[in-house]
Write a protein that holds these residues in place. Sequence first.
Motif, PDB file in Angstrom:
ATOM      1  N   VAL A 114       0.834  -1.204   0.000  1.00  0.00           N
ATOM      2  CA  VAL A 114       0.000   0.000   0.000  1.00  0.00           C
ATOM      3  C   VAL A 114       0.870   1.255   0.000  1.00  0.00           C
ATOM      4  N   PHE A 115       1.906   1.253   0.817  1.00  0.00           N
ATOM      5  CA  PHE A 115       2.781   2.416   0.937  1.00  0.00           C
ATOM      6  C   PHE A 115       3.451   2.739  -0.401  1.00  0.00           C
ATOM      7  N   GLU A 116       3.952   1.716  -1.081  1.00  0.00           N
ATOM      8  CA  GLU A 116       4.631   1.932  -2.358  1.00  0.00           C
ATOM      9  C   GLU A 116       3.648   2.342  -3.452  1.00  0.00           C
ATOM     10  N   THR A 117       2.399   1.894  -3.321  1.00  0.00           N
ATOM     11  CA  THR A 117       1.370   2.351  -4.257  1.00  0.00           C
ATOM     12  C   THR A 117       1.136   3.853  -4.098  1.00  0.00           C
ATOM     13  N   ILE A 118       1.149   4.323  -2.843  1.00  0.00           N
ATOM     14  CA  ILE A 118       0.998   5.762  -2.579  1.00  0.00           C
ATOM     15  C   ILE A 118       2.139   6.540  -3.238  1.00  0.00           C
ATOM     16  N   LEU A 119       3.358   6.039  -3.091  1.00  0.00           N
ATOM     17  CA  LEU A 119       4.514   6.718  -3.673  1.00  0.00           C
ATOM     18  C   LEU A 119       4.434   6.749  -5.196  1.00  0.00           C
ATOM     19  N   ARG A 120       4.023   5.624  -5.784  1.00  0.00           N
ATOM     20  CA  ARG A 120       3.904   5.592  -7.250  1.00  0.00           C
ATOM     21  C   ARG A 120       2.836   6.556  -7.738  1.00  0.00           C
ATOM     22  N   LEU A 121       1.729   6.631  -6.997  1.00  0.00           N
ATOM     23  CA  LEU A 121       0.654   7.553  -7.361  1.00  0.00           C
ATOM     24  C   LEU A 121       1.137   8.986  -7.275  1.00  0.00           C
ATOM     25  N   LYS A 122       1.887   9.312  -6.203  1.00  0.00           N
ATOM     26  CA  LYS A 122       2.417  10.661  -6.053  1.00  0.00           C
ATOM     27  C   LYS A 122       3.347  11.012  -7.215  1.00  0.00           C
ATOM     28  N   ASN A 123       4.217  10.067  -7.579  1.00  0.00           N
ATOM     29  CA  ASN A 123       5.148  10.325  -8.679  1.00  0.00           C
ATOM     30  C   ASN A 123       4.425  10.488 -10.008  1.00  0.00           C
ATOM     31  N   GLU A 124       3.349   9.727 -10.196  1.00  0.00           N
ATOM     32  CA  GLU A 124       2.585   9.842 -11.442  1.00  0.00           C
ATOM     33  C   GLU A 124       1.890  11.196 -11.527  1.00  0.00           C
ATOM     34  N   ILE A 125       1.382  11.676 -10.396  1.00  0.00           N
ATOM     35  CA  ILE A 125       0.742  13.004 -10.377  1.00  0.00           C
ATOM     36  C   ILE A 125       1.776  14.074 -10.709  1.00  0.00           C
ATOM     37  N   ARG A 126       2.955  13.940 -10.129  1.00  0.00           N
ATOM     38  CA  ARG A 126       4.004  14.918 -10.407  1.00  0.00           C
ATOM     39  C   ARG A 126       4.436  14.864 -11.869  1.00  0.00           C
ATOM     40  N   ARG A 127       4.442  13.672 -12.447  1.00  0.00           N
ATOM     41  CA  ARG A 127       4.802  13.553 -13.856  1.00  0.00           C
ATOM     42  C   ARG A 127       3.772  14.238 -14.745  1.00  0.00           C
ATOM     43  N   LYS A 128       2.496  14.065 -14.401  1.00  0.00           N
ATOM     44  CA  LYS A 128       1.428  14.692 -15.185  1.00  0.00           C
ATOM     45  C   LYS A 128       1.503  16.217 -15.084  1.00  0.00           C
ATOM     46  N   LEU A 129       1.780  16.707 -13.873  1.00  0.00           N
ATOM     47  CA  LEU A 129       1.807  18.153 -13.665  1.00  0.00           C
ATOM     48  C   LEU A 129       3.032  18.814 -14.298  1.00  0.00           C
ATOM     49  N   SER A 130       4.174  18.124 -14.256  1.00  0.00           N
ATOM     50  CA  SER A 130       5.410  18.731 -14.753  1.00  0.00           C
ATOM     51  C   SER A 130       5.700  18.401 -16.207  1.00  0.00           C
ATOM     52  N   GLY A 131       5.100  17.312 -16.696  1.00  0.00           N
ATOM     53  CA  GLY A 131       5.395  16.882 -18.057  1.00  0.00           C
ATOM     54  C   GLY A 131       6.754  16.222 -18.192  1.00  0.00           C
ATOM     55  N   LYS A 132       7.357  15.869 -17.069  1.00  0.00           N
ATOM     56  CA  LYS A 132       8.679  15.246 -17.090  1.00  0.00           C
ATOM     57  C   LYS A 132       8.618  13.890 -16.402  1.00  0.00           C
ATOM     58  N   SER A 133       9.446  12.964 -16.867  1.00  0.00           N
ATOM     59  CA  SER A 133       9.550  11.676 -16.198  1.00  0.00           C
ATOM     60  C   SER A 133      10.250  11.868 -14.855  1.00  0.00           C
ATOM     61  N   GLU A 134      10.143  10.870 -13.983  1.00  0.00           N
ATOM     62  CA  GLU A 134      10.769  10.941 -12.669  1.00  0.00           C
ATOM     63  C   GLU A 134      12.277  11.154 -12.793  1.00  0.00           C
ATOM     64  N   LEU A 135      12.904  10.422 -13.705  1.00  0.00           N
ATOM     65  CA  LEU A 135      14.348  10.521 -13.865  1.00  0.00           C
ATOM     66  C   LEU A 135      14.772  11.912 -14.326  1.00  0.00           C
ATOM     67  N   VAL A 136      14.050  12.480 -15.287  1.00  0.00           N
ATOM     68  CA  VAL A 136      14.376  13.815 -15.788  1.00  0.00           C
ATOM     69  C   VAL A 136      14.219  14.845 -14.684  1.00  0.00           C
ATOM     70  N   ARG A 137      13.150  14.740 -13.891  1.00  0.00           N
ATOM     71  CA  ARG A 137      12.937  15.703 -12.806  1.00  0.00           C
ATOM     72  C   ARG A 137      14.039  15.626 -11.763  1.00  0.00           C
ATOM     73  N   ILE A 138      14.504  14.396 -11.485  1.00  0.00           N
ATOM     74  CA  ILE A 138      15.564  14.222 -10.491  1.00  0.00           C
ATOM     75  C   ILE A 138      16.843  14.926 -10.930  1.00  0.00           C
ATOM     76  N   LEU A 139      17.201  14.734 -12.182  1.00  0.00           N
ATOM     77  CA  LEU A 139      18.483  15.243 -12.669  1.00  0.00           C
ATOM     78  C   LEU A 139      18.432  16.689 -13.141  1.00  0.00           C
ATOM     79  N   ASP A 140      17.228  17.193 -13.366  1.00  0.00           N
ATOM     80  CA  ASP A 140      17.081  18.541 -13.910  1.00  0.00           C
ATOM     81  C   ASP A 140      16.850  19.554 -12.789  1.00  0.00           C
ATOM     82  N   GLN A 141      17.672  19.448 -11.729  1.00  0.00           N
ATOM     83  CA  GLN A 141      17.504  20.318 -10.570  1.00  0.00           C
ATOM     84  C   GLN A 141      18.216  21.653 -10.759  1.00  0.00           C
ATOM     85  N   LYS A 142      17.631  22.706 -10.240  1.00  0.00           N
ATOM     86  CA  LYS A 142      18.249  24.033 -10.299  1.00  0.00           C
ATOM     87  C   LYS A 142      18.871  24.446  -8.969  1.00  0.00           C
ATOM     88  N   THR A 143      18.526  23.706  -7.922  1.00  0.00           N
ATOM     89  CA  THR A 143      19.079  24.017  -6.598  1.00  0.00           C
ATOM     90  C   THR A 143      20.159  23.004  -6.234  1.00  0.00           C
TER      91      THR A 143
END
Length: 331
Positions: free
Chosen positions: A54-83
């Motif tokens: 259940v916990f990992e399902t929550i994490l996957r859902l959160k990451n999918e929402i972030r992918r939809k909102l940002s238009g970037k895959s998880e890997l791209v968002r991780i490496l494309d940091q400005k801070t």
Amino acid sequence: MTISSILFPLSLPFISYVVVSYIPTALLFKLSFENALLPQFLFDFLDSKNFKSVFETILRLKNEIRRKLSGKSELVRILDQKTAIPKWRVTNSVDSALSETLDVPNGGDFDSQEIADRIWKKQEGRTPSPSYPLYSCLDDMKKVVKLRSQLNSTKNTAYNSQDEEHERKLEQLWTLLRPNVQREGRISRMWGDIGFQGKDPATDFRAMGVLGLDQLLYFALHHPETAANTLRDSSSPKNSYPFAITGINITAFLLKLLEEKKLNHLLYRNAFNFDEIYCLVFVMFNQYYISQKPRDLMDFGPIFQRFKTRLSVFLYFRAHFDSQVLYPNAK
């Protein structure tokens, strides 16, 4: 059966997500080990397969929402940091993002740049120009794979009483832990003074091989005062437990955690020093064992098992939240 009895177990993954996100690691550590105020049944539940699913399902859902909102895959968002973010945290995030898709040789013999190029070809959207290139993170991941291979090789090297180097290490361990104490011979009951089971310590290294000896020796050699204090605690009538046997059991447990990738984030953070992690865990167990007020040595097994469950859960959560590089409250 009441509604609350149904909803409470279902809500625990969400509650745990919030609690682990906002409680500082130092406080969570104290509640889990030093004074052990958090009840054991909670850790038993958090260690269950149903909860993790259940916990990992929550994490996957959160990451999918972030992918939809940002238009970037998880890997791209991780490496494309400005801070500015510590490299160990970025590497852990990459490891987490690729854990289900990246298949590397067990010996760690692979070309990081080649794999990085192959991964980017499968990614949607633009390739970032990060502060920490993907191949650099893969290099660190390779170090963990190689370390795991090396440790298993040492573990599979049986202790040999005819090997001068093995015998030298064993005698050095005795000298460090029992300075100025003359043992009556190579085969002696006095080995029990440092927590071996019988007259010949060689028999206690069967499961972990030379690795069990190497880690005990590292503890005594590099942290002599802490090792001496831990041995003294283990010899106390109130808190008696076998020091050397405990060390060998901790080695076995840490190897299991390494195979399960629960130590990866600690290795990235601590320059891949498995031996230092071993020393830390030994001290943690000693503190936890004393806090449990054992009645006698018969309590050792159950207490050690509870400790393993707590540490496994603690590392499981830290591994997940140390990988949340975009989550400001992950500590």
